[in-house]
Design a protein around this motif. Structure first.
Motif, PDB file in Angstrom:
ATOM      1  N   UNK A   1      56.884 -32.943 -18.693  1.00  0.00           N
ATOM      2  CA  UNK A   1      55.855 -32.432 -18.005  1.00  0.00           C
ATOM      3  C   UNK A   1      55.028 -33.059 -17.811  1.00  0.00           C
ATOM      4  N   UNK A   2      53.366 -32.954 -17.104  1.00  0.00           N
ATOM      5  CA  UNK A   2      52.194 -33.340 -16.502  1.00  0.00           C
ATOM      6  C   UNK A   2      51.426 -33.359 -17.421  1.00  0.00           C
ATOM      7  N   UNK A   3      51.403 -32.308 -18.584  1.00  0.00           N
ATOM      8  CA  UNK A   3      50.297 -32.550 -19.168  1.00  0.00           C
ATOM      9  C   UNK A   3      50.509 -33.187 -20.328  1.00  0.00           C
ATOM     10  N   UNK A   4      48.872 -33.508 -21.226  1.00  0.00           N
ATOM     11  CA  UNK A   4      49.333 -34.335 -21.968  1.00  0.00           C
ATOM     12  C   UNK A   4      47.453 -33.726 -23.071  1.00  0.00           C
ATOM     13  N   UNK A   5      48.287 -33.475 -24.268  1.00  0.00           N
ATOM     14  CA  UNK A   5      47.069 -32.818 -25.272  1.00  0.00           C
ATOM     15  C   UNK A   5      46.394 -33.235 -26.000  1.00  0.00           C
ATOM     16  N   UNK A   6      44.756 -33.191 -26.244  1.00  0.00           N
ATOM     17  CA  UNK A   6      43.982 -34.121 -27.015  1.00  0.00           C
ATOM     18  C   UNK A   6      44.710 -33.136 -28.392  1.00  0.00           C
ATOM     19  N   UNK A   7      44.690 -33.250 -29.853  1.00  0.00           N
ATOM     20  CA  UNK A   7      44.544 -32.753 -30.531  1.00  0.00           C
ATOM     21  C   UNK A   7      44.440 -33.457 -32.096  1.00  0.00           C
ATOM     22  N   UNK A   8      44.628 -32.645 -33.263  1.00  0.00           N
ATOM     23  CA  UNK A   8      44.522 -33.871 -34.109  1.00  0.00           C
ATOM     24  C   UNK A   8      42.992 -33.095 -34.808  1.00  0.00           C
ATOM     25  N   UNK A   9      42.420 -33.985 -35.365  1.00  0.00           N
ATOM     26  CA  UNK A   9      40.715 -33.715 -36.337  1.00  0.00           C
ATOM     27  C   UNK A   9      39.628 -33.656 -35.339  1.00  0.00           C
ATOM     28  N   UNK A  10      39.987 -32.704 -34.325  1.00  0.00           N
ATOM     29  CA  UNK A  10      38.979 -32.528 -32.771  1.00  0.00           C
ATOM     30  C   UNK A  10      38.320 -30.886 -33.098  1.00  0.00           C
ATOM     31  N   UNK A  11      37.367 -30.623 -32.382  1.00  0.00           N
ATOM     32  CA  UNK A  11      36.550 -29.784 -33.188  1.00  0.00           C
ATOM     33  C   UNK A  11      37.338 -29.532 -31.622  1.00  0.00           C
ATOM     34  N   UNK A  12      37.717 -29.285 -30.021  1.00  0.00           N
ATOM     35  CA  UNK A  12      38.198 -28.773 -29.070  1.00  0.00           C
ATOM     36  C   UNK A  12      39.003 -29.701 -28.462  1.00  0.00           C
ATOM     37  N   UNK A  13      40.115 -28.991 -28.870  1.00  0.00           N
ATOM     38  CA  UNK A  13      41.588 -29.972 -28.292  1.00  0.00           C
ATOM     39  C   UNK A  13      41.662 -29.476 -26.882  1.00  0.00           C
ATOM     40  N   UNK A  14      41.803 -30.770 -26.173  1.00  0.00           N
ATOM     41  CA  UNK A  14      42.182 -30.694 -24.150  1.00  0.00           C
ATOM     42  C   UNK A  14      43.096 -30.806 -24.411  1.00  0.00           C
ATOM     43  N   UNK A  15      43.520 -29.842 -23.232  1.00  0.00           N
ATOM     44  CA  UNK A  15      44.381 -30.571 -22.557  1.00  0.00           C
ATOM     45  C   UNK A  15      44.462 -31.173 -20.795  1.00  0.00           C
ATOM     46  N   UNK A  16      45.163 -32.624 -20.824  1.00  0.00           N
ATOM     47  CA  UNK A  16      44.595 -33.029 -19.615  1.00  0.00           C
ATOM     48  C   UNK A  16      45.943 -33.010 -18.151  1.00  0.00           C
ATOM     49  N   UNK A  17      45.286 -33.125 -17.707  1.00  0.00           N
ATOM     50  CA  UNK A  17      46.259 -32.874 -16.214  1.00  0.00           C
ATOM     51  C   UNK A  17      45.858 -33.725 -15.194  1.00  0.00           C
TER      52      UNK A  17
END
Length: 163
Positions: A1-17
Motif C-alpha cells: 500500500x502506498x498511502x499512510x493514515x494519520x489517525x487517533x486522537x486528532x481533529x482531522x485524520x489525514x491520508x499521506x501519499x
C-alpha cells in the motif's frame, strides 16, 4: 500500500501519499537534514533575505522572466538521481492533535514504535532513494531529526496514530 493514515486522537485524520511529495517544494536532499544543525530559525532569516534581495533587484532593474529551460533540466536531473525527504511536522500539525494526546505511535509491518509528541514533530520522512520511490520497505522511511537512526530508519510504515 502506498498511502499512510494519520489517525487517533486528532481533529482531522489525514491520508499521506508519499508518491506526490516529489512535487512538493518543502522536499530536500535527505543528507541536508542531518547536516543542518538547528537551522530552523535560519530558514526564515534566509527566506527574508532572498525576498528582500529579489525585491531590491526588481526595483532597480525591473522584472525579468526567469530562464525556465535551464532550471527545469537541472531539476529533472536532480529528481532522477536524488534521495529526498520531507519534514513530517507540518502534516502532524494539520491533523491537530487533541489536547489529551501524549504520544505518537508508528505502526510498521512488524512493530509499533511509541514516540513523545515533541520527538514525533522532529521526524523526517524519506520517500525517494536515488530517484526511485521506496517500494520494497516503503512507501516511507522515518528518521529522527538528530539522525541517530540514520543507518536503521523506521521502515514499512503503515499508520501513524496519536494516542
Amino acid at each position: 500500500m502506498s498511502i499512510i493514515q494519520i489517525t487517533g486522537k486528532v481533529k482531522y485524520p489525514i491520508t499521506l501519499d508519499p508518491g506526490v511529495w516529489i512535487f512538493d517544494d518543502r522536499k530536500a536532499d535527505l543528507e541536508s537534514f542531518f547536516h543542518d544543525s538547528g537551522t530552523k530559525a535560519d530558514e526564515t532569516e534566509n527566506y527574508t533575505k532572498q525576498i528582500s534581495a529579489h525585491w531590491d533587484r526588481e526595483i532597480k532593474e525591473g522584472n525579468e522572466a526567469p530562464s525556465i529551460q535551464k532550471k527545469q533540466s537541472f531539476k529533472k536531473q536532480e529528481l532522477v538521481s536524488g534521495t529526498f525527504g520531507i519534514r513530517l511536522s507540518p502534516f502532524l500539525q494539520h491533523a491537530e492533535a487533541e489536547q489529551d494526546a501524549t504520544s505518537v505511535h508508528i505502526l510498521t509491518d512488524g512493530e509499533m514504535i511509541a514516540l513523545p509528541l515533541k520527538k514525533a514533530h522532529e521526524l523526517i520522512a524519506a520517500f525517494s532513494k536515488e530517484g526511485k520511490p521506496l517500494k520494497e520497505d516503503g512507501p516511507m522511511h522515518l528518521y529522527y531529526g538528530d539522525g541517530s537512526n540514520k543507518d536503521r530508519p523506521i521502515t514499512a510504515v503503515k499508520e501513524i496514530m496519536f494516542l
